[in-house]
Write a protein that holds these residues in place. Structure first.
Motif, mmCIF file in Angstrom:
data_model
loop_
_atom_site.group_PDB
_atom_site.id
_atom_site.type_symbol
_atom_site.label_atom_id
_atom_site.label_comp_id
_atom_site.label_asym_id
_atom_site.label_seq_id
_atom_site.Cartn_x
_atom_site.Cartn_y
_atom_site.Cartn_z
ATOM 1 N N GLU A 259 -48.968 29.277 -14.712
ATOM 2 C CA GLU A 259 -48.780 30.623 -14.180
ATOM 3 C C GLU A 259 -48.434 31.610 -15.288
ATOM 4 O O GLU A 259 -48.971 32.717 -15.347
ATOM 5 N N GLU A 273 -58.904 35.751 -12.499
ATOM 6 C CA GLU A 273 -58.586 35.361 -11.124
ATOM 7 C C GLU A 273 -58.358 33.858 -11.125
ATOM 8 O O GLU A 273 -59.261 33.079 -11.451
ATOM 9 N N ALA A 274 -57.147 33.467 -10.785
ATOM 10 C CA ALA A 274 -56.765 32.056 -10.882
ATOM 11 C C ALA A 274 -56.548 31.474 -9.495
ATOM 12 O O ALA A 274 -55.906 32.093 -8.635
ATOM 13 N N HIS A 275 -57.090 30.302 -9.284
ATOM 14 C CA HIS A 275 -56.878 29.525 -8.058
ATOM 15 C C HIS A 275 -56.397 28.148 -8.485
ATOM 16 O O HIS A 275 -57.192 27.310 -8.925
ATOM 17 N N ILE A 276 -55.094 27.922 -8.360
ATOM 18 C CA ILE A 276 -54.472 26.690 -8.843
ATOM 19 C C ILE A 276 -53.956 25.903 -7.654
ATOM 20 O O ILE A 276 -53.152 26.403 -6.857
ATOM 21 N N ASP A 277 -54.435 24.699 -7.517
ATOM 22 C CA ASP A 277 -53.985 23.816 -6.445
ATOM 23 C C ASP A 277 -52.476 23.590 -6.589
ATOM 24 O O ASP A 277 -51.991 23.276 -7.678
ATOM 25 N N ARG A 281 -49.606 22.015 -9.927
ATOM 26 C CA ARG A 281 -48.428 22.595 -10.568
ATOM 27 C C ARG A 281 -47.333 21.555 -10.796
ATOM 28 O O ARG A 281 -46.421 21.787 -11.585
ATOM 29 N N CYS A 295 -56.528 25.178 -20.369
ATOM 30 C CA CYS A 295 -56.641 26.508 -19.746
ATOM 31 C C CYS A 295 -56.288 27.609 -20.748
ATOM 32 O O CYS A 295 -56.979 28.645 -20.819
ATOM 33 N N ARG A 312 -62.774 33.491 -13.943
ATOM 34 C CA ARG A 312 -62.301 32.756 -12.770
ATOM 35 C C ARG A 312 -61.831 31.384 -13.254
ATOM 36 O O ARG A 312 -62.585 30.638 -13.892
ATOM 37 N N ASP A 314 -60.231 27.844 -11.940
ATOM 38 C CA ASP A 314 -60.014 26.979 -10.774
ATOM 39 C C ASP A 314 -59.440 25.644 -11.231
ATOM 40 O O ASP A 314 -59.982 25.002 -12.145
ATOM 41 N N VAL A 316 -58.374 22.204 -9.302
ATOM 42 C CA VAL A 316 -58.429 21.512 -8.010
ATOM 43 C C VAL A 316 -58.114 20.043 -8.240
ATOM 44 O O VAL A 316 -58.601 19.436 -9.201
#
Length: 382
Positions: A259, A273-277, A281, A295, A312, A314, A316
């Motif tokens: 983060e 734009e971040a999409h972190i499962d 974390r 990253c 972007r 991601d 997952v």
């Protein structure tokens, strides 16, 4: 053909000289054998002189660079003449047994070792035939077979020790090289991420300096914060390379730092734009560190080569692996060296936890795709 090849290879195996440190043992053993033989079965002085010469020849193997096989045959002939001529001093055959041990121990060729033992048996048999009533042959032949086997066991043990030492040296050199690569990768990733984020903030401050002093000041404060954070991470990384007195290492970055990494670049002007499962974390240890560094390096590459692109990110996870995809869109970046240290470092990080990583250009940007197993299995470097 295989037998012929084995014979050729065996006969060309080099011999090993008897260490000079062995001469006191050879000299002392020879003296003891001669004295015991003379005390148990006294012989005439010519026979005794022959045994003294045989002991001296045996001891010379450790003192000078005399040929091993001729010296060995000389010892056998002298012992055979001394014992056979008198029918006494039978204990002198121990000189031949001692000779067989050392020759088999230091001779590379099995055939040459067996030839020496066979010659010794022939000498013993000849002496017995000359004195069948006063001498025995079976115990001494059995002793020759035993000493030959003992010498070859010592030879094999020495070869194994040499091989183990070489392997240990190679492993030590490989460990040093791996550690150097690890340090270089850590410092490259930290410096790349920190400097890229700082340069974005400084560039933003320069652009608005004449128009908005407050915004420029804020950008410089952000650059300062990123620099201080990077410096702290460098110190932590350097400290992690050392072990404390309690045998524990300082904590290293984990997936929880994703983060803050994304936030650094977002505040610096990168449209990410971040999409972190959420499960990602919680990843710690080598896997969390590899995830964070991959990253960070991907975003640093975007800031260096295509800062105007949108990104972007991601992350997952499933039951077996965590997948990382960092893709930027907008304009194709200039041709990049895919074998640069950044890409190499990311590939090595993925490989270090048993994963894979690919990186390459797309039609309008760049894509980094990594697959890291949730149960890391370290893979040795090639």
């Amino acid at each position: 053909m295989h037998l012929r090849q084995w014979l050729a290879e065996d006969l060309h195996r080099p011999d090993r000289r008897i260490e000079i440190g062995q001469w006191p043992f050879l000299a002392g053993s020879s003296a003891v054998i001669i004295v015991v033989g003379q005390l148990t079965e006294p012989g005439p002085w010519p026979a005794l002189l022959g045994l003294v010469l045989a002991g001296a020849a045996l001891t010379s193997l450790a003192l000078t660079a005399v040929p091993t096989l001729p010296t060995a045959f000389l010892v056998m002939v002298l012992v055979g003449l001394a014992v056979g001529s008198s029918g006494r001093l039978e204990a002198a055959f121990l000189l031949v047994n001692l000779l067989t041990v050392y020759v088999a121990w230091h001779t590379g060729s099995l055939l040459r070792s067996c030839a020496v033992a066979a010659a010794a048996i022939v000498v013993i048999a000849g002496v017995w035939l000359a004195n069948p009533e006063s001498l025995g042959w079976a115990p001494w032949v059995a002793a020759e077979v035993f000493t030959l086997a003992l010498g070859r066991v010592l030879f094999a043990q020495h070869e194994a020790i040499v091989a183990l030492r070489q392997a240990r040296e190679e492993l030590a050199q490989r460990a040093v090289a791996d550690e150097r690569r690890r340090i270089a990768r850590e410092l490259h990733d930290l410096a790349g991420h920190t400097l890229a984020a700082m340069m974005l903030h400084v560039t933003g401050a320069r652009h608005v300096l004449r128009r908005d002093i407050d915004e420029a000041d804020d950008a410089l404060r952000q650059a300062e914060a990123v620099g201080r954070s990077g410096l702290a991470q460098v110190r932590t990384t350097v400290a992690s390379l050392r072990t404390t007195e309690q045998g524990t290492d300082p904590p290293v970055p984990t997936a929880l730092d994703l983060e803050s990494v994304v936030g650094d670049y977002a505040r610096a002007g990168v449209r990410v734009e971040a999409h972190i499962d959420p499960a990602a974390r919680r990843l710690e240890g080598p896997l969390g560190l590899a995830l964070t560094r991959i990253c960070a390096e991907s975003l640093a590459n975007v800031s260096r080569h295509a800062v105007e692109n949108s990104v972007r990110l991601d992350v997952v996870t499933d039951h077996e692996q965590v997948r990382v995809r960092v893709r930027d869109h907008g304009h194709a970046p200039p041709p990049a060296n895919t074998t640069g240290y950044g890409v190499i470092g990311m590939v090595e990080r993925a490989r270090s936890v048993g994963g894979t990583l690919t990186a390459g250009p797309t039609q309008d940007g760049w894509l980094v795709d990594a697959r890291l197993p949730l149960s890391p299995v370290p893979v040795p470097p090639s």
